[in-house]
Each structure stands twice: as C-alpha cells, then as structure tokens.
Design an enzyme around this catalytic site. Structure first.
Site, PDB file in Angstrom:
ATOM      1  CE  LYS A   1      -3.167   2.582   3.002  1.00 53.64           C
ATOM      2  NZ  LYS A   1      -3.840   2.597   4.326  1.00 53.64           N
TER       3      LYS A   1
ATOM      4  CG  ASP B   1      -5.451   8.324   4.422  1.00 54.07           C
ATOM      5  OD1 ASP B   1      -6.291   8.930   3.730  1.00 54.07           O
ATOM      6  OD2 ASP B   1      -5.735   7.373   5.167  1.00 54.07           O
TER       7      ASP B   1
ATOM      8  CE  LYS C   1      -6.367   8.965   7.778  1.00 48.70           C
ATOM      9  NZ  LYS C   1      -6.800   7.744   8.472  1.00 48.70           N
TER      10      LYS C   1
ATOM     11  CG  ASP D   1      -1.867   5.268   5.022  1.00 49.51           C
ATOM     12  OD1 ASP D   1      -1.742   4.200   5.653  1.00 49.51           O
ATOM     13  OD2 ASP D   1      -2.945   5.626   4.504  1.00 49.51           O
TER      14      ASP D   1
ATOM     15  CG  ASP E   1      -9.762   7.539   6.732  1.00 50.13           C
ATOM     16  OD1 ASP E   1      -8.687   7.634   6.103  1.00 50.13           O
ATOM     17  OD2 ASP E   1      -9.824   7.491   7.974  1.00 50.13           O
TER      18      ASP E   1
ATOM     19  CD  GLU F   1      -6.663   5.437   2.348  1.00 48.29           C
ATOM     20  OE1 GLU F   1      -5.561   5.025   2.730  1.00 48.29           O
ATOM     21  OE2 GLU F   1      -7.598   5.700   3.125  1.00 48.29           O
TER      22      GLU F   1
ATOM     23  NE  ARG G   1     -10.620  -1.107   3.467  1.00 49.33           N
ATOM     24  CZ  ARG G   1     -11.173  -1.338   4.658  1.00 49.33           C
ATOM     25  NH1 ARG G   1     -12.315  -2.006   4.733  1.00 49.33           N
ATOM     26  NH2 ARG G   1     -10.595  -0.921   5.768  1.00 49.33           N
TER      27      ARG G   1
END
Length: 491
Positions: A257, A262, A269, A280, A339, A341, A343
């Site tokens: 990933k 993010d 968030k 991230d 959020d 995202e 996956r």
C-alpha cells in the site's frame, strides 16, 4: 551507515565491549552475570576487572543491559559490558542495539566475541548495531552519534563474511524503507516516490522497472488507484519492480500500500489521526526495499513488487462516499468511507498480479487499519492467509528476523458484510472486526491464488514512538527483514 569490520586481532582498543551472560545457577530468577570468554587475549588485567565489575554492578546478563566503565590513562579507555541473554540471535541483536546507543559518543568500538560465536550471533549483533544507529533528520541541528566504526573480533573472520554482508544489506534496505516512510509528504508524492525507486534500481542487473502514470492507469482500467488519487494535484502512479534472475524457480509477487499522504479524503480524519499519515505508504516502502535487497543478495527467486501510489486528498475531483468504483478486471466496489482507501488501490494491484503476472505466491503489506493495534499492540502485524504453510513460514521468518506477526482468522460469517445492493462488493463495512473485514475484502481479489496469498496488516508496527532495541523512533521499515528471510528460504 556504521562501518563494521571483522578482525582476528584487534587493532584499536580505545573502547572495548565485552559480552556478559547470566550465570548458569539453575535457580531461576535474575541470576548474576558472568563475562563471556573472548576469542582473543585481552590486555593485562581487563578480564579480571570485568569479572569483578560484573557482580559489583549487579548485572544480570539480560540482553541489552549495559554498564560503561571509564578507565582514564589505560587501555582500553572505556570498558563496556553488554548482556547477550541466552546468546541466541535475538539476544545478540538486542546487544548490538544497546552498544550502538551506549557507545554513541565514542568514535570507534571493538567488540570481543567468544570463540564459538555462531553465524546467527554475528548476524544478530551486526543488524542490531546498524539498525539502532539509524537517524532521520532534515536539518543539521543537533549532534549526530559520533560512533562511525565497530570492529568484531572473532576467531575466524572469513567464516562470518557472508552473514555480515547479508546483515549489512538487510539493514541498508530497512534503513531505506525508513527513510522513504519518514520523509514529509510536502516532498513525498507519488511522482517523487517513483523517482526514488528509479534512482535506486538504475543499472542493477536483472532488475526491471515500469512506472504507470495516470494516462496509462486510465487506459488499462486501474479504477481504484485513479479514484483514490483523483482528489490530489499530484497524480497517482503504479510502480512495478521486477527482480528476474535466470536461476529462479519460484515467482513471488509482493504488493504494498502506497498512500503517500492520507487525509481521509472527503471522509476527512481528525487532526490527531492525520498528523502521522506520511507513514501510510510504509507497506510500499518495505516491499520495494525487499525487491532491491533481493537483487543485491542475488536471491534465486523471482520477485515482482507492485506499489500502487496515491495521495488521498479532499477536493472537487475527489471520489465521494457512496461512489461505485470499477477496479482493474471489472469488479465494482461501493465505498461509503473515503478513509478506507488503501484496500481500493490494493484491489487493483492484486487483481493485476493474479491475471497478468500469475505468480506462485502472493503477499501484500499494508498500513491498513487502526484495528491492528487494538488487537495486537504496537509491535505485531496481523497476518491473514488460508494457507497454513505460507502463514507458518512467514510467522517463522518474522520471529527469526526480530519482527513479529500473529495469524488472525478469516471467519466465513463476516463475508456477508461485503454484500452491496448496487455493486459487486461493499468495501468498508461497519460490522465485524475492522482488520478482519478488510482482509476478507482483499481476499475477493486474489482469484485462483486465494490459497497461496497472505495479507499483513502492519499499520501498528510500522511506527515506533520511541527508541526500542533495534528500532529508532519513527518509521521502522517493518517487513523488510521478515520478507528477505522468507525469500531466502524459497531458492
């Protein structure tokens, strides 16, 4: 990076490090420590002094325990005792980390190892030294560690050359993954990340790089990556790095990933949860570093790494909660939380790996859910797989490498939560356990590799809040050590 030499006889004794271990009293508890007899003769009186100092300082020999004794006007000028515990690789790794910190103000140290030091002990010690001495700073302010070189005095230096080189490569790749992850996102966008990979891979034999830019991603149907990256002025990328040695008999695809920052997108968030989101892309950093490391070690296994890179930002072009996304291969996802995202980009990469690359084994690493830390704490990744052998091999590799992973279940009764009324899948159910449901969603994109796939949710162990043994505060590069150990068993 700290320089390590293997010697049969010391040529510098300004700072001498002597290992100590618990005495074998058979009584349990905190037994007193005793010095470990070194492979070489020590200067007159040093062995006796160490023998007297060990009980006087109430040392137990616990791995990583230290005592510094100053000896002005004598040789050595500094005597450092360090505990190695049971003397296994983990104990020596922790000892190496402790030496790197205890001797940080010295310019050089000599470690006298026992005559029967095993390759595992030398590797653990070297990794501990190299990883604990890591620092990431973008300013010259502050005093960096003075320690620049360490000599390991062993009975037969030639016998340990290979393991020290392996430790050096492993540490160098882990440190690079840490650098990538620690870099502020004001610098680190998908284009920058791809450029770092290109620079590191350039000129390496049998290492091939392809970077897909937004136009290519759109032409080939990578809808998840485009959706997540669509809200940012910095367009997404898909990095494909392929280590392809001629003697490879096994092909492994690693997916990481790569969300370079993010915000949560439109599902933004709160500030406390956002401030460390430069990390991230830790999964992408680790798998890219593993592939370059496999090439450096010339491991006889083909490794293809896919790093889907995107910056998840809120804007007029950002994907919305409730959108339906068409992934590579045609499967659609309804998402009500922008959020969730990571996956979405992984789904594209996993499908591409299955349909186009057709590997023997498929493993993904992702800083995917906060639920990882709730379940397993700060040091342990959650591992999901339907393959008992693959799961066991990865857990064993993590333990040997000094990292930690715990196998989690994939319960069938949670699968119903992935059902959507308007798409093939619902990407972010609120029911069930967060990390588990995310893994079940990813499993839907593994196709015929479902029984040869493993997912590692390494959000929690990707970051250390403080120095801890071989970990330095900040990004840990989690997974580099584990995957290089595991890949070395596949040749």
């Amino acid at each position: 990076m700290l320089a390590i030499r293997l010697l049969a006889e010391p040529d510098r004794l300004d700072t001498l490090v002597l290992p100590v271990r618990p005495a074998d009293t058979g009584e349990g508890g905190d037994a007193p420590a005793v010095p470990v007899p070194p492979a070489v003769a020590l200067p007159d009186g040093v062995a006796e002094e160490a023998g007297a100092l060990t009980p006087a300082a109430r040392l137990t020999g616990r791995a990583g325990e230290t005592r510094v004794q100053l000896r002005p006007g004598r040789t050595p000028g500094v005597l450092l005792l360090v505990g190695v515990g049971d003397g296994d690789e983990a104990g020596w790794r922790r000892a190496g980390a402790a030496v790197a910190r205890a001797a940080a103000d010295e310019t050089h140290a000599t470690i006298a190892l026992p005559a029967d030091a095993s390759p595992a002990a030398v590797r653990g010690l070297s990794e501990g030294l190299l990883l604990a001495s890591y620092r990431f700073r973008l300013t010259d302010a502050g005093d960096p560690p003075a320690l620049a070189g360490v000599d390991l005095v062993v009975a037969d230096p030639d016998a340990h050359l290979a393991v020290v080189e392996t430790a050096r490569t492993t540490a160098r790749m882990t440190r690079w993954a840490r650098d990538l992850t620690n870099m502020p996102s004001s610098v680190k966008n998908p284009e920058w990340f791809a450029a770092q990979v290109a620079e590191r891979a350039a000129g390496v034999p049998d290492l091939h790089l392809r970077v897909r830019e937004p136009a290519e991603l759109a032409a080939e149907g990578f809808g998840g990556i485009l959706a997540v990256g669509g809200g940012s002025a910095s367009g997404p990328r898909l990095v494909e790095l392929d280590w392809r040695p001629a003697d490879a008999r096994t092909h492994v695809v690693l997916v990481g990933k790569g969300i370079t920052f993010d915000t949560g997108g439109i599902s933004i968030k709160p500030v406390p949860a956002m401030k460390l989101m430069r990390k991230d892309m830790g999964g992408a950093a680790s798998v890219i570093a593993v592939t370059v490391g496999a090439a450096a070690l010339r491991l006889p296994v083909r490794v293809t790494t896919l790093a889907p890179l995107a910056e998840n930002m809120p804007s007029g072009s950002a994907f919305r909660p409730g959108d339906v996304i068409r992934h590579y291969g045609g499967v659609t996802s309804e998402t009500t939380n922008s959020d969730a995202e990571g996956r979405l980009v992984l789904a594209d990469a996993l499908t591409y790996a299955v349909q186009e690359l057709k590997p023997d084994l498929l493993v993904d690493l992702a800083t995917l859910t906060g639920a990882n830390a709730v379940a397993l704490g700060k040091r342990t990744a959650a591992l999901y797989s339907e393959s008992d052998r693959l799961a066991a091999d990865l857990v064993a590799a993590a333990e040997e490498a000094g990292e930690s992973a715990w196998r989690m279940p994939l319960p069938a009764d949670y699968v119903e939560y992935l059902g959507s009324e308007i798409a093939d899948l619902f990407s972010a159910p609120t029911q069930g356990a967060g990390s588990v449901v995310a893994a079940l969603y990813l499993r839907e994109f593994t196709g015929e590799l479902r029984d040869r796939w493993a997912h590692l949710d390494m959000s929690a162990p990707s970051w250390a809040d403080s120095d801890d043994a071989e970990l330095a505060r900040g990004a840990t590069g989690w997974g580099v050590r584990t995957l290089l150990r595991w890949l070395a068993t596949l040749g």
